[in-house]
Design a protein around this motif. Structure first.
Motif, mmCIF file in Angstrom:
data_model
loop_
_atom_site.group_PDB
_atom_site.id
_atom_site.type_symbol
_atom_site.label_atom_id
_atom_site.label_comp_id
_atom_site.label_asym_id
_atom_site.label_seq_id
_atom_site.Cartn_x
_atom_site.Cartn_y
_atom_site.Cartn_z
ATOM 1 N N LEU A 139 1.756 -43.734 -22.953
ATOM 2 C CA LEU A 139 2.247 -42.577 -22.007
ATOM 3 C C LEU A 139 3.610 -42.509 -21.960
ATOM 4 C CD1 LEU A 139 1.466 -40.482 -20.037
ATOM 5 C CD2 LEU A 139 1.822 -42.649 -18.085
ATOM 6 N N ALA A 140 4.501 -43.568 -21.552
ATOM 7 C CA ALA A 140 6.086 -43.079 -22.038
ATOM 8 C C ALA A 140 6.195 -42.269 -23.230
ATOM 9 C CB ALA A 140 6.942 -44.090 -21.770
ATOM 10 N N LEU A 144 6.246 -39.632 -18.289
ATOM 11 C CA LEU A 144 7.351 -39.913 -17.861
ATOM 12 C C LEU A 144 8.096 -40.949 -16.379
ATOM 13 C CD1 LEU A 144 9.148 -41.821 -19.623
ATOM 14 C CD2 LEU A 144 10.974 -39.986 -19.570
ATOM 15 N N VAL A 145 7.918 -40.128 -15.828
ATOM 16 C CA VAL A 145 8.041 -40.459 -14.216
ATOM 17 C C VAL A 145 6.812 -41.568 -13.768
ATOM 18 C CG1 VAL A 145 8.434 -39.565 -12.082
ATOM 19 C CG2 VAL A 145 9.705 -39.341 -13.512
ATOM 20 N N CYS A 146 5.698 -40.798 -14.452
ATOM 21 C CA CYS A 146 4.697 -41.591 -13.402
ATOM 22 C C CYS A 146 4.187 -42.923 -14.678
ATOM 23 C CB CYS A 146 3.455 -41.157 -14.414
ATOM 24 S SG CYS A 146 2.428 -39.277 -12.915
ATOM 25 N N ALA A 147 4.941 -42.987 -15.429
ATOM 26 C CA ALA A 147 4.768 -44.525 -16.993
ATOM 27 C C ALA A 147 5.710 -45.223 -16.347
ATOM 28 C CB ALA A 147 5.247 -43.650 -18.190
ATOM 29 N N ILE A 148 6.847 -44.800 -15.357
ATOM 30 C CA ILE A 148 7.712 -45.979 -14.817
ATOM 31 C C ILE A 148 7.969 -45.803 -13.299
ATOM 32 C CG2 ILE A 148 9.318 -45.482 -16.940
ATOM 33 C CD1 ILE A 148 11.053 -43.664 -15.303
ATOM 34 N N TRP A 149 6.696 -45.243 -12.978
ATOM 35 C CA TRP A 149 6.633 -45.464 -11.394
ATOM 36 C C TRP A 149 6.889 -46.924 -11.096
ATOM 37 C CZ3 TRP A 149 5.324 -40.750 -8.843
ATOM 38 C CH2 TRP A 149 5.424 -41.184 -7.315
ATOM 39 N N PRO A 150 7.370 -47.581 -10.290
ATOM 40 C CA PRO A 150 7.480 -48.383 -9.484
ATOM 41 C C PRO A 150 7.129 -49.464 -8.654
ATOM 42 C CG PRO A 150 9.975 -47.603 -9.169
ATOM 43 C CD PRO A 150 8.635 -46.780 -9.091
ATOM 44 N N ARG A 209 3.133 -48.639 -10.253
ATOM 45 C CA ARG A 209 1.857 -47.833 -10.130
ATOM 46 C C ARG A 209 0.743 -47.949 -10.302
ATOM 47 N NH1 ARG A 209 5.605 -49.488 -14.026
ATOM 48 N NH2 ARG A 209 4.376 -50.262 -15.994
ATOM 49 N N GLY A 210 0.135 -47.784 -9.538
ATOM 50 C CA GLY A 210 -1.040 -47.674 -9.661
ATOM 51 C C GLY A 210 -2.347 -47.247 -11.335
ATOM 52 N N ARG A 211 -3.519 -47.245 -10.598
ATOM 53 C CA ARG A 211 -4.127 -46.688 -11.801
ATOM 54 C C ARG A 211 -3.925 -45.172 -11.603
ATOM 55 N NH1 ARG A 211 -10.070 -49.426 -11.326
ATOM 56 N NH2 ARG A 211 -9.714 -48.030 -9.336
ATOM 57 N N LEU A 212 -3.678 -44.572 -10.352
ATOM 58 C CA LEU A 212 -3.796 -42.552 -10.029
ATOM 59 C C LEU A 212 -2.761 -42.318 -10.693
ATOM 60 C CD1 LEU A 212 -4.735 -42.637 -6.536
ATOM 61 C CD2 LEU A 212 -6.387 -41.608 -7.993
ATOM 62 N N ILE A 213 -1.589 -43.284 -10.620
ATOM 63 C CA ILE A 213 -0.207 -42.664 -11.203
ATOM 64 C C ILE A 213 -0.602 -42.597 -12.776
ATOM 65 C CG2 ILE A 213 2.320 -43.596 -10.765
ATOM 66 C CD1 ILE A 213 1.386 -42.480 -8.489
ATOM 67 N N VAL A 214 -1.282 -44.122 -13.171
ATOM 68 C CA VAL A 214 -1.012 -43.469 -14.444
ATOM 69 C C VAL A 214 -2.512 -42.570 -15.040
ATOM 70 C CG1 VAL A 214 -2.289 -44.838 -16.624
ATOM 71 C CG2 VAL A 214 -0.114 -45.968 -14.836
ATOM 72 N N LEU A 262 -2.780 -36.684 -17.705
ATOM 73 C CA LEU A 262 -3.363 -35.370 -17.290
ATOM 74 C C LEU A 262 -2.644 -34.639 -16.919
ATOM 75 C CD1 LEU A 262 -5.719 -36.148 -14.108
ATOM 76 C CD2 LEU A 262 -6.751 -35.805 -16.738
ATOM 77 N N ALA A 263 -1.316 -35.052 -16.699
ATOM 78 C CA ALA A 263 -0.657 -33.710 -16.599
ATOM 79 C C ALA A 263 0.670 -33.803 -17.980
ATOM 80 C CB ALA A 263 1.474 -34.735 -16.231
ATOM 81 N N ALA A 264 0.705 -34.550 -18.787
ATOM 82 C CA ALA A 264 0.738 -34.113 -20.465
ATOM 83 C C ALA A 264 -0.019 -34.106 -21.089
ATOM 84 C CB ALA A 264 0.662 -36.083 -20.938
#
Length: 123
Positions: free
Chosen positions: A7-8, A52-58, A60-65, A70-72
């Motif tokens: 993702l990143a 990128l924020v979602c990829a490095i989110w501390p 992070r769960g499945r929804l964040i990833v 979806l954003a990218a």
């Protein structure tokens, strides 16, 4: 390579592509083409950063990833649709651009849901 690294990497590639499209819009495109390319590049860059924020989110769960993907993906689809209209003269791609928009909106809504975890997962 794990999912968040992919993702990143995808987010970084999207960001680079957005800069390239934006630079072309600023320096090599006529006024009508410039407007479409600039809009596409703007949305793509914003959503590349979100991914990128979602990829490095501390923590992070499945929804964040999923929101990151979806954003990218949405930013890329939207930007490419506008570029196809502007550069290739394919007005039918106007029907594709909203697909990218829906994906970007879904990404933001997933982040909203992720901000309020269920009681069972808050443990």
């Amino acid at each position: 390579m794990n999912a968040t690294r992919n993702l990143a990497a995808f987010a970084a590639l999207n960001g680079a592509f957005a800069v390239a499209i934006g630079a072309f819009a600023a320096h090599g495109a006529g006024p009508q083409i410039k407007a479409l390319l600039t809009t596409g590049a703007h949305y793509q860059m914003v959503h590349a950063v979100l991914a990128l924020v979602c990829a490095i989110w501390p923590g992070r769960g499945r929804l964040i990833v999923l929101a990151g993907w979806l954003a990218a993906g949405g930013g890329l689809v939207f930007s490419l649709a506008l570029a196809a209209i502007a550069l290739l003269g394919l007005p039918a791609m106007g029907a594709v651009a909203p697909v990218g928009g829906v994906l970007m909106i879904a990404a933001w809504l997933l982040l909203l849901f992720a901000a309020f975890p269920s009681q069972s997962s808050a443990g």
